[in-house]
Design an enzyme around this catalytic site. Structure first.
Site, PDB file in Angstrom:
ATOM      1  N   CYS A   1      -7.485 -17.408   5.776  1.00 55.92           N
ATOM      2  CA  CYS A   1      -7.365 -16.128   5.047  1.00 55.92           C
ATOM      3  C   CYS A   1      -5.910 -15.728   4.823  1.00 55.92           C
ATOM      4  O   CYS A   1      -5.635 -14.826   4.033  1.00 55.92           O
ATOM      5  CB  CYS A   1      -8.072 -15.020   5.809  1.00 55.92           C
ATOM      6  SG  CYS A   1      -9.779 -15.402   6.192  1.00 55.92           S
TER       7      CYS A   1
ATOM      8  N   HIS B   1      -5.434  -7.933   4.525  1.00 55.61           N
ATOM      9  CA  HIS B   1      -6.591  -8.825   4.385  1.00 55.61           C
ATOM     10  C   HIS B   1      -7.856  -7.992   4.581  1.00 55.61           C
ATOM     11  O   HIS B   1      -7.952  -7.185   5.511  1.00 55.61           O
ATOM     12  CB  HIS B   1      -6.496  -9.937   5.431  1.00 55.61           C
ATOM     13  CG  HIS B   1      -7.711 -10.804   5.486  1.00 55.61           C
ATOM     14  ND1 HIS B   1      -8.352 -11.245   4.354  1.00 55.61           N
ATOM     15  CD2 HIS B   1      -8.430 -11.289   6.552  1.00 55.61           C
ATOM     16  CE1 HIS B   1      -9.400 -11.981   4.713  1.00 55.61           C
ATOM     17  NE2 HIS B   1      -9.463 -12.017   6.029  1.00 55.61           N
TER      18      HIS B   1
ATOM     19  N   ASN C   1     -15.447 -10.207   3.023  1.00 53.46           N
ATOM     20  CA  ASN C   1     -14.256 -11.003   3.330  1.00 53.46           C
ATOM     21  C   ASN C   1     -14.269 -12.260   2.450  1.00 53.46           C
ATOM     22  O   ASN C   1     -15.115 -13.132   2.638  1.00 53.46           O
ATOM     23  CB  ASN C   1     -14.288 -11.365   4.822  1.00 53.46           C
ATOM     24  CG  ASN C   1     -13.113 -12.218   5.251  1.00 53.46           C
ATOM     25  OD1 ASN C   1     -12.357 -12.726   4.413  1.00 53.46           O
ATOM     26  ND2 ASN C   1     -12.954 -12.383   6.544  1.00 53.46           N
TER      27      ASN C   1
HETATM   28  O1  UT7 Z   1     -10.841 -13.334   8.051  1.00 55.16           O
HETATM   29  C1  UT7 Z   1     -10.814 -13.426   9.429  1.00 55.16           C
HETATM   30  C2  UT7 Z   1     -12.179 -13.702   9.880  1.00 55.16           C
HETATM   31  N1  UT7 Z   1     -12.916 -12.843  10.638  1.00 55.16           N
HETATM   32  C3  UT7 Z   1     -12.779 -11.566  11.003  1.00 55.16           C
HETATM   33  O2  UT7 Z   1     -11.883 -10.859  10.717  1.00 55.16           O
HETATM   34  C4  UT7 Z   1     -13.875 -11.017  11.852  1.00 55.16           C
HETATM   35  C5  UT7 Z   1     -13.356 -10.283  13.064  1.00 55.16           C
HETATM   36  N2  UT7 Z   1     -14.446  -9.784  13.849  1.00 55.16           N
HETATM   37  C6  UT7 Z   1     -15.240  -8.743  13.475  1.00 55.16           C
HETATM   38  O3  UT7 Z   1     -15.064  -8.179  12.420  1.00 55.16           O
HETATM   39  C7  UT7 Z   1     -16.264  -8.262  14.451  1.00 55.16           C
HETATM   40  O4  UT7 Z   1     -16.155  -8.977  15.659  1.00 55.16           O
HETATM   41  C8  UT7 Z   1     -17.729  -8.373  13.937  1.00 55.16           C
HETATM   42  C9  UT7 Z   1     -17.964  -7.376  12.813  1.00 55.16           C
HETATM   43  C10 UT7 Z   1     -17.991  -9.772  13.440  1.00 55.16           C
HETATM   44  C11 UT7 Z   1     -18.700  -8.026  15.065  1.00 55.16           C
HETATM   45  O5  UT7 Z   1     -18.369  -6.790  15.653  1.00 55.16           O
HETATM   46  P1  UT7 Z   1     -18.257  -6.657  17.248  1.00 55.16           P
HETATM   47  O6  UT7 Z   1     -17.864  -5.281  17.555  1.00 55.16           O
HETATM   48  O7  UT7 Z   1     -17.325  -7.736  17.735  1.00 55.16           O
HETATM   49  O8  UT7 Z   1     -19.744  -6.871  17.689  1.00 55.16           O
HETATM   50  P2  UT7 Z   1     -20.393  -8.023  18.578  1.00 55.16           P
HETATM   51  O9  UT7 Z   1     -20.253  -9.364  17.945  1.00 55.16           O
HETATM   52  O10 UT7 Z   1     -19.923  -7.880  19.985  1.00 55.16           O
HETATM   53  O11 UT7 Z   1     -21.913  -7.610  18.509  1.00 55.16           O
HETATM   54  C12 UT7 Z   1     -22.396  -6.323  18.973  1.00 55.16           C
HETATM   55  C13 UT7 Z   1     -23.911  -6.331  18.893  1.00 55.16           C
HETATM   56  C14 UT7 Z   1     -24.532  -7.557  19.551  1.00 55.16           C
HETATM   57  O12 UT7 Z   1     -25.765  -7.141  20.127  1.00 55.16           O
HETATM   58  P3  UT7 Z   1     -25.880  -6.828  21.698  1.00 55.16           P
HETATM   59  O13 UT7 Z   1     -25.460  -8.096  22.392  1.00 55.16           O
HETATM   60  O14 UT7 Z   1     -24.924  -5.702  21.953  1.00 55.16           O
HETATM   61  O15 UT7 Z   1     -27.305  -6.470  21.866  1.00 55.16           O
HETATM   62  C15 UT7 Z   1     -24.817  -8.493  18.404  1.00 55.16           C
HETATM   63  O16 UT7 Z   1     -25.889  -9.358  18.673  1.00 55.16           O
HETATM   64  O17 UT7 Z   1     -24.293  -6.394  17.506  1.00 55.16           O
HETATM   65  C16 UT7 Z   1     -25.202  -7.494  17.330  1.00 55.16           C
HETATM   66  N3  UT7 Z   1     -25.000  -8.013  15.965  1.00 55.16           N
HETATM   67  C17 UT7 Z   1     -25.684  -7.551  14.914  1.00 55.16           C
HETATM   68  N4  UT7 Z   1     -26.618  -6.603  14.802  1.00 55.16           N
HETATM   69  C18 UT7 Z   1     -27.114  -6.363  13.564  1.00 55.16           C
HETATM   70  C19 UT7 Z   1     -24.136  -8.983  15.564  1.00 55.16           C
HETATM   71  N5  UT7 Z   1     -24.248  -9.150  14.239  1.00 55.16           N
HETATM   72  C20 UT7 Z   1     -25.205  -8.282  13.822  1.00 55.16           C
HETATM   73  C21 UT7 Z   1     -25.746  -7.982  12.552  1.00 55.16           C
HETATM   74  N6  UT7 Z   1     -26.697  -7.011  12.476  1.00 55.16           N
HETATM   75  N7  UT7 Z   1     -25.354  -8.601  11.422  1.00 55.16           N
END
Ligand code: UT7
Length: 331
Positions: free
Chosen positions: A116, A256, A286
């Protein structure tokens, strides 16, 4: 080597697929909700390529638009850099396909892989070539079609990505306009946090890989999030310091477009009003190397960037990589 003129952006353009995939569409594909996606990422919808479309199609459209915006013709371009990791095919460089479609036979063209951060890496390379006098007008394109490397059964990643392309023409500019400083960086120890496990020389595809989606993006979102929050603010402050500026001098930041929570962290750290951060990820998700040039093109079209403005572009991504640039807008 000294040079008479600075290099700067003299035209921008972008192109996205027509097809819209909303959060409500995703609700029907995986266990997710519009509310979770909007609250956790800021994304409402994204553009997804249709069957038969490929990265070079959008790269070409964005490149043509940037050349036209610069008041030039493709024959005026003497170098093409395409930042992408989702080329039409592994070989040749997709930049060569764009070069041929533009009708600039003989013009050097290569792909640049920095995830990215690729577009800002490309601007820095173009800046060096123009200032050194090796090339005068460089077309820098950031284009990615993440839909073809997305695991559509993985809710933690498939809600994040979109397809598109953005481009800029870099050329000598007058007065105090143009690029003032860049900061490029990489930390390969974080490669494992955002990668495609199979398909390269280390691990050629097996039928099992394909069945387990190991040919698609795997991401530890939390790790990338932590890295992004830290590096976005740090790189912005450092690149401004390199040209004797502070955040108070900035008119517009083009970050970004990965997650509004990551952008909000920069708003808080840098102490700038939210209006100074251009955000359009609600519409596109993204789009990797395309995210910054698409945002730049929209910001210019909406009159949010004007001649003489100090503009910062800052990106981060797979590698892990980061890249920030400061420029005085030239037109
Ligand atoms: O270009 C560079 C590439 N990437 C990025 O910039 C991404 C950087 N990371 C992020 O933006 C965030 O980490 C995410 C948006 C991907 C995720 O947010 P998070 O605050 O890190 O959440 P998490 O992965 O810890 O998930 C929290 C909860 C989990 O459930 P439990 O374990 O708390 O019950 C996940 O299973 O949210 C759940 N979850 C979802 N729920 C509904 C994960 N994805 C989803 C979803 N819908 N799509």
């Amino acid at each position: 080597m000294t040079c008479a003129k600075r290099a700067g952006i003299v035209g921008v353009g972008s192109a996205v697929p027509d097809r819209v995939l909303t959060n409500f569409d995703l609700e029907k594909m995986v266990d997710t909700s519009d509310e979770w996606i909007r609250t956790m990422t800021g994304i409402s919808e994204r553009r997804i390529a249709s069957e038969g479309e490929a990265t070079s199609d959008f790269a070409l459209k964005a490149g043509k638009a940037a050349i036209e915006n610069a008041g030039l013709s493709p024959q005026d371009i003497d170098l093409i850099i395409l930042a992408t990791f989702t080329g039409d095919t592994p070989l040749p460089a997709t930049a060569c396909l764009v070069q041929h479609a533009l009708g600039c036979e003989g013009t050097p063209a290569f792909d640049l892989a920095a995830g990215c951060s690729g577009f800002v890496y490309g601007l820095a390379v173009a800046d060096a070539f123009v200032r050194s006098g090796h090339y005068e007008r460089v077309l820098v394109i950031g284009a990615d079609m993440l839909s073809c490397v997305t695991n559509w059964t993985d809710r933690s990643t498939c809600v994040l990505f979109g397809d598109g392309a953005g481009a800029a023409v870099v050329a000598p500019v007058n007065g105090d306009a143009g690029f003032l400083a860049f900061e490029l960086g990489a930390d390969g120890s974080g490669a494992k946090h955002l990668h495609i496990p199979a398909g390269g020389s280390r691990h050629p595809y097996t039928p099992e890989d394909l069945a387990q989606h190991r040919d698609k993006i795997v991401m530890e979102g939390r790790e990338v999030f932590k890295f992004a929050v830290k590096i976005q603010g740090e790189a912005t402050e450092r690149v401004l310091a390199r040209c004797g500026m502070t955040t108070a001098d900035v008119d517009m930041i083009i970050p970004h477009q990965a997650n509004t929570r990551i952008i909000e962290s920069a708003v808080n750290r840098l102490g700038l009003p939210t209006e100074k951060f251009f955000v359009n990820l609600n519409k596109y998700g993204n789009t990797s190397a395309a995210s910054i040039p698409i945002a730049l093109d929209e910001a210019v079209a909406e009159g949010k960037i004007k001649k003489g403005d100090t503009v910062v572009t800052v990106g981060f991504g797979a590698g892990l990589t980061w890249a920030a640039g400061v420029m005085k807008w030239a037109y």
